[in-house]
Design a protein around this motif. Sequence first.
Motif, PDB file in Angstrom:
ATOM      1  N   ARG A  81       0.689  -1.235   0.112  1.00 52.02           N
ATOM      2  CA  ARG A  81      -0.022   0.127   0.077  1.00 52.02           C
ATOM      3  C   ARG A  81       0.694   1.352  -0.236  1.00 52.02           C
ATOM      4  O   ARG A  81       0.740   2.414  -0.577  1.00 52.02           O
ATOM      5  N   TYR A 126      -2.042  11.531  -6.771  1.00 54.87           N
ATOM      6  CA  TYR A 126      -3.114  10.363  -6.191  1.00 54.87           C
ATOM      7  C   TYR A 126      -4.206  10.601  -7.431  1.00 54.87           C
ATOM      8  O   TYR A 126      -4.575   9.317  -8.020  1.00 54.87           O
ATOM      9  N   ASN A 127      -4.416  11.728  -8.026  1.00 53.78           N
ATOM     10  CA  ASN A 127      -5.373  11.823  -8.753  1.00 53.78           C
ATOM     11  C   ASN A 127      -4.994  11.403 -10.118  1.00 53.78           C
ATOM     12  O   ASN A 127      -5.738  10.929 -10.851  1.00 53.78           O
ATOM     13  N   LEU A 143      -3.130   8.948 -10.620  1.00 50.62           N
ATOM     14  CA  LEU A 143      -3.223   7.531 -10.592  1.00 50.62           C
ATOM     15  C   LEU A 143      -4.848   6.921 -10.577  1.00 50.62           C
ATOM     16  O   LEU A 143      -5.086   5.964 -11.244  1.00 50.62           O
ATOM     17  N   LYS A 144      -5.556   7.621 -10.098  1.00 46.52           N
ATOM     18  CA  LYS A 144      -6.908   7.511  -9.969  1.00 46.52           C
ATOM     19  C   LYS A 144      -7.588   7.542 -11.390  1.00 46.52           C
ATOM     20  O   LYS A 144      -8.327   6.659 -11.821  1.00 46.52           O
ATOM     21  N   LEU A 187       1.194  15.659  -2.918  1.00 45.72           N
ATOM     22  CA  LEU A 187       0.793  14.171  -3.284  1.00 45.72           C
ATOM     23  C   LEU A 187      -0.840  13.962  -3.889  1.00 45.72           C
ATOM     24  O   LEU A 187      -1.035  13.088  -4.374  1.00 45.72           O
ATOM     25  N   GLU A 188      -1.669  14.994  -3.600  1.00 47.56           N
ATOM     26  CA  GLU A 188      -3.191  14.745  -3.985  1.00 47.56           C
ATOM     27  C   GLU A 188      -3.062  14.875  -5.544  1.00 47.56           C
ATOM     28  O   GLU A 188      -3.834  14.221  -6.072  1.00 47.56           O
ATOM     29  N   ILE A 226       2.358   4.878  -4.010  1.00 43.99           N
ATOM     30  CA  ILE A 226       2.399   6.101  -4.378  1.00 43.99           C
ATOM     31  C   ILE A 226       4.115   6.535  -4.509  1.00 43.99           C
ATOM     32  O   ILE A 226       4.528   7.210  -5.312  1.00 43.99           O
TER      33      ILE A 226
END
Length: 416
Positions: free
Chosen positions: A118, A373-374, A376-377, A369-370, A122
């Motif tokens: 997990r 994260y996006n 990847l999403k 990081l946001e 990232i």
Amino acid sequence: RAAATARSPWPYASALITGMSGLPDARRKSRLCRRLSRWMRMPVTRVWSCWKGHWKVVKMKRILTGDRPTGRLHIGHYVGSLKRRYKLQEEGNYDEFYIMIADSQALTDNFDNPEKVRKNVIEVMLDYLAVGLNPNKITFFVQSEVNALTELTYYYMNLVTLPRVLRNPTVKSEINSKNFNESIPVGFATYPISQAADITAFKANIVPVGDDQEPMIEQTREIVKSFNRIYDTDTLVLCESLLPNNIYQRRLVGTDGNAKMSKSLNNCIYLSDDKETIKEKVFSIKTTSRRIDEPGIIDGNILFMYLEAFCEDIHFKKYYSEFNNLDELKIAYQKGGIGDASVKRFLTEVINDELTPIRERRREYAEDLEKVYNILKEGTKKAKKTADKTIVEVKKAMKLNYFEDSEYLNELLNSK
Ligand code: ATP
Ligand code: MG
């Protein structure tokens, strides 16, 4: 976007189509694709029909590759695959480019440590962005989120025998190094089958990897051939690996002398390591002990393997101006008079030179990081759609499409 190459194979047409009469259309097309691929020395995945004596061949270039989130990426990944990915991205000569973070695969030997996987999803994503891979040009996604991959793996398992799976040399050596003894998890032993699912779900025909992945590509090709033959289809696409030309880059040795630098073996120089850490790791590399004036040995010398993989003439200009290039350094080292410490100092500079911009870009992305994260999403959403399309085709070929367009019901009614 399809890269269309109109090149007439007409003089070869008779050879291309022999033995095809009487075959169903799909078989004829897939056989023709195979023959054209051989003739054109490139993967041909679709053939359009003949028009006024000219064959129009449409070659789709789809690239897929990935990494296990078992740790940060290291310089072995960099020379073995990341550099090539960057080059492919910049050349732009492809239709689709997917990069997968293989978390399900990472669980096959880390099932008791999900936190590790997990956490590293990232980290790997940060490494991708740090080396310059561009989310506007490449779709990044997480494996476990794409259900179709698990489903495909399950179907492909019927196409591979157990002895064939255990014959895979990479799996064999990993089983030995992980000391599984008799308790090999079935998921681990069969992970090359899931890799075949990953590659074929995206109809990838180009897979840039290090040479430890060659047996996986071979296994995938076997599955594709069996599937298309058994189900009389051309749904699945044959892939090819893309290896570095430089043999030292194909499988970079570990700092401990192990044949492969590997996250799981803890013998890595990470892309995110700072100069001090790189220096420490380079100076910990063991070499044959000798007096400085004695001849040095290049064969099997890890320092020189790294230099072969990394250094360019410009590095000599910047950090070791007594020599113009690696060949000159090698000659002097073999004669004697060059100590390992000075080679280590030079190697530290060379690696640091390559990693400095990567480290800096990584730091910038780590501050947002946001955004990472996006990326990847969103990529995962897109990848899901592509793989779902393939699974529909696969199930149709396998006659598992009972409720599509009432086909099954019509069959039942007609058979009465
Ligand atoms: P793990 O130990 O968890 O298997 P790894 O270091 O082997 O990790 P992977 O995620 O399995 O890394 O490999 C990702 C890609 O990087 C593959 O294409 C693989 O061929 C390539 N690669 C990994 N290690 C090396 C290496 N030492 N030299 C060249 N290429 C490598
Ligand atoms: Mg590996």
